[in-house]
Design a protein around this motif. Structure first.
Motif, PDB file in Angstrom:
ATOM      1  N   ASP A  23     -20.381 -54.233  -5.621  1.00 36.03           N
ATOM      2  CA  ASP A  23     -19.651 -53.704  -6.774  1.00 36.03           C
ATOM      3  C   ASP A  23     -20.261 -52.377  -7.238  1.00 36.03           C
ATOM      4  OD1 ASP A  23     -17.720 -53.813  -8.986  1.00 36.03           O
ATOM      5  OD2 ASP A  23     -19.495 -54.171 -10.219  1.00 36.03           O
ATOM      6  N   VAL A  24     -21.568 -52.367  -7.433  1.00 33.65           N
ATOM      7  CA  VAL A  24     -22.246 -51.146  -7.901  1.00 33.65           C
ATOM      8  C   VAL A  24     -22.135 -50.040  -6.852  1.00 33.65           C
ATOM      9  CG1 VAL A  24     -24.479 -50.141  -8.544  1.00 33.65           C
ATOM     10  CG2 VAL A  24     -23.830 -52.389  -9.417  1.00 33.65           C
ATOM     11  N   LEU A  25     -22.378 -50.364  -5.594  1.00 33.65           N
ATOM     12  CA  LEU A  25     -22.377 -49.348  -4.544  1.00 33.65           C
ATOM     13  C   LEU A  25     -20.976 -48.824  -4.234  1.00 33.65           C
ATOM     14  CD1 LEU A  25     -25.081 -50.964  -2.272  1.00 33.65           C
ATOM     15  CD2 LEU A  25     -25.325 -48.881  -3.661  1.00 33.65           C
ATOM     16  N   THR A  26     -19.961 -49.654  -4.369  1.00 30.58           N
ATOM     17  CA  THR A  26     -18.585 -49.184  -4.198  1.00 30.58           C
ATOM     18  C   THR A  26     -18.235 -48.168  -5.283  1.00 30.58           C
ATOM     19  OG1 THR A  26     -17.897 -51.213  -3.096  1.00 30.58           O
ATOM     20  CG2 THR A  26     -16.158 -49.905  -4.126  1.00 30.58           C
ATOM     21  N   GLN A  27     -18.656 -48.438  -6.515  1.00 32.18           N
ATOM     22  CA  GLN A  27     -18.429 -47.485  -7.605  1.00 32.18           C
ATOM     23  C   GLN A  27     -19.211 -46.190  -7.375  1.00 32.18           C
ATOM     24  OE1 GLN A  27     -18.386 -49.122 -11.712  1.00 32.18           O
ATOM     25  NE2 GLN A  27     -18.925 -51.034 -10.667  1.00 32.18           N
ATOM     26  N   TRP A  28     -20.441 -46.313  -6.892  1.00 36.99           N
ATOM     27  CA  TRP A  28     -21.284 -45.147  -6.583  1.00 36.99           C
ATOM     28  C   TRP A  28     -20.604 -44.295  -5.514  1.00 36.99           C
ATOM     29  CZ3 TRP A  28     -23.918 -44.878  -1.739  1.00 36.99           C
ATOM     30  CH2 TRP A  28     -24.832 -43.823  -1.613  1.00 36.99           C
ATOM     31  N   ALA A  56     -17.543 -42.454  -6.910  1.00 40.09           N
ATOM     32  CA  ALA A  56     -17.917 -41.312  -7.764  1.00 40.09           C
ATOM     33  C   ALA A  56     -18.345 -40.112  -6.917  1.00 40.09           C
ATOM     34  CB  ALA A  56     -19.021 -41.712  -8.733  1.00 40.09           C
ATOM     35  N   ILE A  57     -19.078 -40.367  -5.843  1.00 39.76           N
ATOM     36  CA  ILE A  57     -19.503 -39.272  -4.955  1.00 39.76           C
ATOM     37  C   ILE A  57     -18.291 -38.716  -4.197  1.00 39.76           C
ATOM     38  CG2 ILE A  57     -20.896 -38.662  -2.947  1.00 39.76           C
ATOM     39  CD1 ILE A  57     -22.926 -40.770  -3.953  1.00 39.76           C
ATOM     40  N   ASP A  58     -17.457 -39.596  -3.672  1.00 42.73           N
ATOM     41  CA  ASP A  58     -16.247 -39.152  -2.964  1.00 42.73           C
ATOM     42  C   ASP A  58     -15.390 -38.256  -3.849  1.00 42.73           C
ATOM     43  OD1 ASP A  58     -16.907 -40.574  -0.655  1.00 42.73           O
ATOM     44  OD2 ASP A  58     -15.514 -42.228  -1.072  1.00 42.73           O
ATOM     45  N   ASP A  59     -15.316 -38.581  -5.138  1.00 39.42           N
ATOM     46  CA  ASP A  59     -14.494 -37.823  -6.089  1.00 39.42           C
ATOM     47  C   ASP A  59     -15.238 -36.631  -6.687  1.00 39.42           C
ATOM     48  OD1 ASP A  59     -12.517 -39.695  -5.639  1.00 39.42           O
ATOM     49  OD2 ASP A  59     -12.871 -40.793  -7.513  1.00 39.42           O
ATOM     50  N   HIS A  60     -16.475 -36.410  -6.263  1.00 37.10           N
ATOM     51  CA  HIS A  60     -17.350 -35.366  -6.829  1.00 37.10           C
ATOM     52  C   HIS A  60     -17.322 -35.437  -8.362  1.00 37.10           C
ATOM     53  CE1 HIS A  60     -19.967 -31.940  -6.388  1.00 37.10           C
ATOM     54  NE2 HIS A  60     -19.323 -31.361  -7.373  1.00 37.10           N
ATOM     55  N   ASP A  61     -17.667 -36.632  -8.875  1.00 32.14           N
ATOM     56  CA  ASP A  61     -17.693 -36.886 -10.314  1.00 32.14           C
ATOM     57  C   ASP A  61     -19.120 -37.258 -10.723  1.00 32.14           C
ATOM     58  OD1 ASP A  61     -17.373 -37.756 -12.936  1.00 32.14           O
ATOM     59  OD2 ASP A  61     -15.465 -38.773 -12.513  1.00 32.14           O
ATOM     60  N   PRO A  62     -19.984 -36.235 -10.944  1.00 30.66           N
ATOM     61  CA  PRO A  62     -21.394 -36.503 -11.224  1.00 30.66           C
ATOM     62  C   PRO A  62     -21.634 -37.343 -12.472  1.00 30.66           C
ATOM     63  CG  PRO A  62     -21.000 -34.147 -10.964  1.00 30.66           C
ATOM     64  CD  PRO A  62     -19.685 -34.822 -10.889  1.00 30.66           C
ATOM     65  N   GLN A  63     -20.803 -37.186 -13.486  1.00 32.09           N
ATOM     66  CA  GLN A  63     -20.998 -37.964 -14.712  1.00 32.09           C
ATOM     67  C   GLN A  63     -20.699 -39.441 -14.479  1.00 32.09           C
ATOM     68  OE1 GLN A  63     -22.511 -36.831 -17.426  1.00 32.09           O
ATOM     69  NE2 GLN A  63     -22.673 -34.856 -16.387  1.00 32.09           N
ATOM     70  N   ARG A  64     -19.670 -39.724 -13.703  1.00 30.75           N
ATOM     71  CA  ARG A  64     -19.343 -41.120 -13.378  1.00 30.75           C
ATOM     72  C   ARG A  64     -20.441 -41.731 -12.516  1.00 30.75           C
ATOM     73  NH1 ARG A  64     -15.179 -43.309  -9.575  1.00 30.75           N
ATOM     74  NH2 ARG A  64     -14.588 -41.148  -9.293  1.00 30.75           N
ATOM     75  N   GLY A 124     -16.589 -32.825  -0.870  1.00 33.52           N
ATOM     76  CA  GLY A 124     -16.315 -33.434   0.425  1.00 33.52           C
ATOM     77  C   GLY A 124     -17.423 -34.349   0.925  1.00 33.52           C
ATOM     78  N   LEU A 125     -18.567 -34.375   0.221  1.00 33.08           N
ATOM     79  CA  LEU A 125     -19.640 -35.300   0.585  1.00 33.08           C
ATOM     80  C   LEU A 125     -19.126 -36.729   0.422  1.00 33.08           C
ATOM     81  CD1 LEU A 125     -22.696 -35.773   1.212  1.00 33.08           C
ATOM     82  CD2 LEU A 125     -23.011 -35.879  -1.273  1.00 33.08           C
ATOM     83  N   SER A 126     -19.411 -37.577   1.407  1.00 32.86           N
ATOM     84  CA  SER A 126     -18.937 -38.954   1.355  1.00 32.86           C
ATOM     85  C   SER A 126     -19.961 -39.883   2.009  1.00 32.86           C
ATOM     86  CB  SER A 126     -17.598 -39.089   2.074  1.00 32.86           C
ATOM     87  OG  SER A 126     -17.130 -40.417   1.983  1.00 32.86           O
ATOM     88  N   PRO A 127     -20.445 -40.878   1.264  1.00 35.23           N
ATOM     89  CA  PRO A 127     -21.381 -41.842   1.850  1.00 35.23           C
ATOM     90  C   PRO A 127     -20.667 -43.059   2.441  1.00 35.23           C
ATOM     91  CG  PRO A 127     -21.317 -42.136  -0.528  1.00 35.23           C
ATOM     92  CD  PRO A 127     -20.356 -41.024  -0.188  1.00 35.23           C
ATOM     93  N   SER A 176     -21.484 -37.973   5.093  1.00 33.03           N
ATOM     94  CA  SER A 176     -20.689 -37.034   5.884  1.00 33.03           C
ATOM     95  C   SER A 176     -20.291 -35.839   5.022  1.00 33.03           C
ATOM     96  CB  SER A 176     -19.453 -37.721   6.457  1.00 33.03           C
ATOM     97  OG  SER A 176     -18.621 -38.191   5.423  1.00 33.03           O
ATOM     98  N   PHE A 177     -20.100 -34.718   5.713  1.00 33.72           N
ATOM     99  CA  PHE A 177     -19.764 -33.451   5.073  1.00 33.72           C
ATOM    100  C   PHE A 177     -18.535 -32.872   5.755  1.00 33.72           C
ATOM    101  CE2 PHE A 177     -24.284 -34.165   4.827  1.00 33.72           C
ATOM    102  CZ  PHE A 177     -24.637 -33.784   3.542  1.00 33.72           C
ATOM    103  N   ILE A 178     -17.916 -31.931   5.105  1.00 28.75           N
ATOM    104  CA  ILE A 178     -16.758 -31.258   5.689  1.00 28.75           C
ATOM    105  C   ILE A 178     -17.193 -30.264   6.762  1.00 28.75           C
ATOM    106  CG2 ILE A 178     -14.875 -29.633   5.195  1.00 28.75           C
ATOM    107  CD1 ILE A 178     -14.698 -30.934   2.415  1.00 28.75           C
ATOM    108  N   ASP A 179     -18.335 -29.607   6.529  1.00 29.49           N
ATOM    109  CA  ASP A 179     -18.704 -28.440   7.334  1.00 29.49           C
ATOM    110  C   ASP A 179     -20.038 -28.553   8.066  1.00 29.49           C
ATOM    111  OD1 ASP A 179     -20.275 -28.472   5.077  1.00 29.49           O
ATOM    112  OD2 ASP A 179     -20.005 -26.343   4.620  1.00 29.49           O
TER     113      ASP A 179
END
Length: 116
Positions: free
Chosen positions: A7-12, A15-23, A57-60, A84-87
């Motif tokens: 649950d925690v890691l899916t939310q983490w 948030a990274i996939d969406d580039h939402d540092p506050q979340r 574009g960073l995605s864990p 993973s990264f885009i570039d």
């Protein structure tokens, strides 16, 4: 225990996939020790600053390798994570987290990344 971590890691991840540092930072305790691949920081502001500096574009992608219940309200996890990264090529790392049950739910209180 794995349900708590997923649950925690899916939310983490989201948030990274969406580039939402506050979340992302809201998933950490206010006094969390955070060690990414830059100098460590403490607290949500340090977490938000770290994720703000990450590229769009960073995605864990993570896989739980080991888990331990340290107490009724504390769980340790050891993971393999591919960022993973885009570039650029994917970056494989090891990640250790400690999640604690707080009045706000389960939050990350310790985060430690190391390169493989």
């Amino acid at each position: 225990m794995n349900d708590i971590l997923d649950d925690v890691l899916t939310q983490w991840k989201s948030a990274i996939d969406d580039h939402d540092p506050q979340r992302a930072a809201a998933l950490f305790t206010e006094d969390a020790i955070f060690q990414g691949l830059h100098p460590y920081g403490v607290g949500r502001d340090a977490v938000a600053e770290y994720y703000e500096s990450q590229p769009i574009g960073l995605s864990p992608q993570y896989k739980l390798l080991e888990t331990r219940r340290l107490a009724d309200d504390t769980v340790l996890a050891y993971l393999a994570v591919d960022f993973s990264f885009i570039d650029r090529p994917t970056l494989p790392v090891n990640l250790s987290v400690i999640v604690r049950r707080t009045s706000d739910g389960w939050l990350i209180s310790h985060y430690q990344v190391s390169r493989l």
